[in-house]
Design an enzyme around this catalytic site. Sequence first.
Site, mmCIF file in Angstrom:
data_model
loop_
_atom_site.group_PDB
_atom_site.id
_atom_site.type_symbol
_atom_site.label_atom_id
_atom_site.label_comp_id
_atom_site.label_asym_id
_atom_site.label_seq_id
_atom_site.Cartn_x
_atom_site.Cartn_y
_atom_site.Cartn_z
ATOM 1 N N LYS A 1 0.844 -1.195 0.000
ATOM 2 C CA LYS A 1 0.000 0.000 0.000
ATOM 3 C C LYS A 1 0.877 1.242 0.000
ATOM 4 C CE LYS A 1 -3.969 1.992 2.504
ATOM 5 N NZ LYS A 1 -4.857 1.847 3.690
ATOM 6 N N SER B 1 -9.876 0.057 7.087
ATOM 7 C CA SER B 1 -9.296 0.170 5.736
ATOM 8 C C SER B 1 -8.637 -1.100 5.207
ATOM 9 C CB SER B 1 -8.274 1.305 5.693
ATOM 10 O OG SER B 1 -8.929 2.538 5.743
ATOM 11 N N SER C 1 -9.766 2.447 2.924
ATOM 12 C CA SER C 1 -8.872 3.116 1.997
ATOM 13 C C SER C 1 -7.995 2.160 1.190
ATOM 14 C CB SER C 1 -7.977 4.088 2.757
ATOM 15 O OG SER C 1 -7.120 3.382 3.639
#
Lengths: 512, 99
Positions: free
Chosen positions: A86, A185, A161
């Site tokens: 990420k 997330s 997210s």
Amino acid sequence: MSDTTAADRLVRMTAAEMADALAAGEITSTALTQAHLDRIAAVDGDVHAFLYVNTDRALETASAVDADRAAGVSLPRLAGVPIGIKDVLVTKGLPTTAGSRILEGWIPPYDSTVASKVREARMPILGKTNMDEFAMGSSTEHSAFGPTHNPWDLDRIPGGSGGGSAAALAAFESPLTIGSDTGGSIRQPAAVTATVGVKPTYGGVSRYGAIALASSLDQLGPCGRTVLDTALLHEVMGGHDPMDATSLREPVAGAVAAALEGASGDLTGVRIGVIKELGGEGYQDGVRQRFEEALDAARRAGAEIVEVSCPSFVYALAAYYLILPAEASSNLAKFDGVRFGLRVERDTIERTMAATRAQGFGDEVKRRVILGTYALSAGYYDAYYGSAQKVRTLIQRDFDAAFARAHVLVSPTAPTTPFKLGERIDDPLAMYLNDVATIPANLAGIPGMSIPAGLAPEDGLPVGFQLLAPAHEDARLYRVGGAIEALLTAAWGGPLSAQAPRLATTTAEVAK
Amino acid sequence: MSSLERADVARLAALARIDMTDSDLDRLSGQLSAIVDAVATLEEVADADVPATSHPIPMANVEREDVVIPSLTPEEALAAAPQAEGGRYRVPQILGEDA
């Protein structure tokens, strides 16, 4: 055509199978990594899970692993298995943006601890995955570089997210990815893409080099397509780090052993608590149905199901949307146009700062920074931040009481299946409701997991099943999650991920 | 708890060092008011006699060995700076004419 089929078979293996095949010399990391890079080239134009693809260096790592293996060098379990990271994690030499224009083009001069551990594990890094800007969002629509699309239906959100990390798994672009979970997330994207995601106990994974959103809530965690794969990555990531003062001084929980134990599907003697407040009204029919069916499967496998009540959870969302903006407004003060990232030059440093942040931050970031500035301002601090911190205590007490009656607690991970891109983008409050079931774990610091529960009958889209365990008891998630996964997979006749629709591939880019 | 007026948002944006156009203020102040109203439910527990939790896993006196470890060179630290000069970050003037 046969090459395509062979490559397709490679990318659809589990990470554990890849590791075994590599160790047995049946495949090479170079072939495996190339197959994933080809898959990214073929489908990521539509999915947009990656912000940066690290082609050359991923292949260098792969070829070095292959050489060492051929020379008989002892290698870590996941050596040669590729991974996506990420973009919230700082990676030396690889662009890192956290989904924000304010960091566009930044090449970090150092590695986050987790990135170092991935390199020590000899895993080729495929690239950096897309995310809502600074992890603020539940759909990746707040990424400054455009949204990620859900591989189950490209018109729908992949969650957020960490939508890029989840979509990369569901699209078979990567067998493993790393996420960060501040209010859900990791778990909510896992739920809406039929993948697995774990938020470890607060402090279980070092956050050194993770771009902070809300420091009292943030936790990094592993994402995979199976519980065992996720456990393997958890053991790579976890453990004490002197560079992070909040890092727990305890060894990584026995995640892999627990996942293997769970795979037997036996739940005799396990008490599962269903959280009354996280279900019912506001939860889509098909979400409730698949959740109940998973519970039935657990009951048939010997689990005792009890109902628990957590009355303070009604305040969790409100407390979260005060604590998060307050901490974020402080953490994001470092983006000032002085040391790194964007600068919009004005005549004084203050005006430069204000112009830089106006141009560099998106709307959701501005909303939350302003809200946080308000919550922390003189005269409001006690009423807002102070009250929210009291709610955290109440939520911890609810969890303590519930865990006195059950080994793990469960709920649907998200109230609905993935909604259409654009549907909630202009309604922040509707967007925030996605995280209603995942936020309490962050407020209390406890570990949580989402596993696939099936497809909702009304729309054929993924539903997530959330498990929560007491702090430091992450292994329970793998034990019970592994068992429920085994039971459901047997009922489906194979992993749910295999049912995802075939994505159109850009064959021109695959041709070598 | 009060609702957020447009002027409040303008003042907060200045405190947060974010320039706002009139249309930004129009758009954001409505949304922020709705969020502030939604979080106002906390008032119900604000007076409760409950200790605050600032950190989910309590820790105290976190220490590590006092040993020198590698750090960034000045060149590495300055490499991503929008402007650097003489081994330092270069910035526009700190104080405005009216300071």
